[in-house]
Design an enzyme around this catalytic site. Sequence first.
Site, mmCIF file in Angstrom:
data_model
loop_
_atom_site.group_PDB
_atom_site.id
_atom_site.type_symbol
_atom_site.label_atom_id
_atom_site.label_comp_id
_atom_site.label_asym_id
_atom_site.label_seq_id
_atom_site.Cartn_x
_atom_site.Cartn_y
_atom_site.Cartn_z
ATOM 1 N N LYS A 54 0.734 -1.282 -0.334
ATOM 2 C CA LYS A 54 -0.351 -0.047 -0.383
ATOM 3 C C LYS A 54 0.578 1.495 -0.070
ATOM 4 O O LYS A 54 1.073 2.410 -1.046
ATOM 5 C CB LYS A 54 -1.020 -0.151 1.032
ATOM 6 C CG LYS A 54 -1.771 -0.686 0.467
ATOM 7 C CD LYS A 54 -2.658 -0.922 2.479
ATOM 8 C CE LYS A 54 -3.829 -2.614 1.830
ATOM 9 N NZ LYS A 54 -4.600 -2.994 3.016
ATOM 10 N N GLN A 98 -4.888 -2.253 9.675
ATOM 11 C CA GLN A 98 -4.966 -3.790 8.564
ATOM 12 C C GLN A 98 -5.475 -4.797 9.194
ATOM 13 O O GLN A 98 -5.129 -4.600 11.031
ATOM 14 C CB GLN A 98 -3.177 -3.984 8.425
ATOM 15 C CG GLN A 98 -2.739 -4.932 7.629
ATOM 16 C CD GLN A 98 -3.718 -5.299 6.769
ATOM 17 O OE1 GLN A 98 -3.461 -3.942 5.695
ATOM 18 N NE2 GLN A 98 -4.235 -5.994 5.881
ATOM 19 N N ASP A 121 -11.046 2.294 4.072
ATOM 20 C CA ASP A 121 -10.882 1.532 3.971
ATOM 21 C C ASP A 121 -12.466 0.901 3.514
ATOM 22 O O ASP A 121 -13.348 -0.153 3.492
ATOM 23 C CB ASP A 121 -10.719 0.632 5.332
ATOM 24 C CG ASP A 121 -10.004 -0.582 4.711
ATOM 25 O OD1 ASP A 121 -9.489 -0.816 3.916
ATOM 26 O OD2 ASP A 121 -9.112 -1.009 5.670
#
Length: 297
Positions: A54, A98, A121
């Site tokens: 990322k 994450q 996200d």
Amino acid sequence: MSAKIIDGTEIARAVRQEVKQAVNERIDRGLPVPGLATVLVGDNPASAVYVRNKHKACAEVGIRSIARALPADATQAEVEAVVNELNQDNSVDGILVQLPLPRHLDEEKILAAISITKDVDGFHPVNIGRLAQKGRDPLFVPCTPAGVMVLLEAAGAQLAGANAVVLGRSNIVGMPVALLLVKANATVTICHSRTRDLAAVCRQADVLVAAIGQPEMVRQDWVKPGAVVIDVGINRVPDPTAKKGSRLVGDVAFSEVAQIAGAITPVPGGVGPMTIAMLLKNTLRARQLAEQQAIQN
Ligand code: NDP
């Protein structure tokens, strides 16, 4: 092989290029570049690779990225403190925690601590809730499901009125994909491990999205001729002929289903590359939203 192959690598490249161009235009106009912060807790090697990828993708399009790492035994309060600090930091537009988190942590509480305007996200309960409501839109759509929708559009799939079947009901893929398909006016069936006669349900699908993590489970006789098939699954299976001794396959038996489907995504090279591309797009959007908000206040 009759199906059109939906080239996720190429489509993702175009999305990244679009983001890069927008970031360059911002630089030319003297505007701040978007910033993404990642929060990695523990030492799961796969998570570390995902986070690294990322940051690399951010660098390629000119997005600034900040990495915060905490030890595997970090407390709930410590992780939430990092999230709160990033919430307050004006140079951070998007925050990505994450997943999966170590088991002792309350994932839902940590995701809920992220400011919804920085929830790139798309997993904040308010954003997911809005996705589930008629006439409301989330600020951010989760990245893999958003990527699935871009691929369906690229394939020219007619969603309004179509029968769509989603295999899998996870919070990160199956359920948000199903909600997006409902928003696109498809008639949606969600299948899971307790569904009876999966093959018969799948055969009704004009659009079939597989996200179950079961290697090549969807066979040719599960698929309606001409259906659009999106394979989200990423499964490593043993392969003595491969250099590494293994290879990646999806949830769909690609070579046989490609003979009957109208369009299909390959694995790798289908949904996979879309996830990070959509994250970059969401991060740019977060910066734009922050500016709109500043104008309104
Ligand atoms: P989860 O394990 O969280 O969810 C799997 C879902 O599939 C569950 O709803 C489960 O049902 C259902 N399921 C499992 N086995 C069967 C079966 N035999 N028959 C019917 N349904 C079944 O997985 P994820 O949603 O996180 O991921 C799914 C796949 O997508 C994985 O292969 C993963 O690697 C991949 N993935 C790919 C991404 C990408 O970027 N391309 C991103 C994220 C995931 P139940 O709810 O009843 O347990």
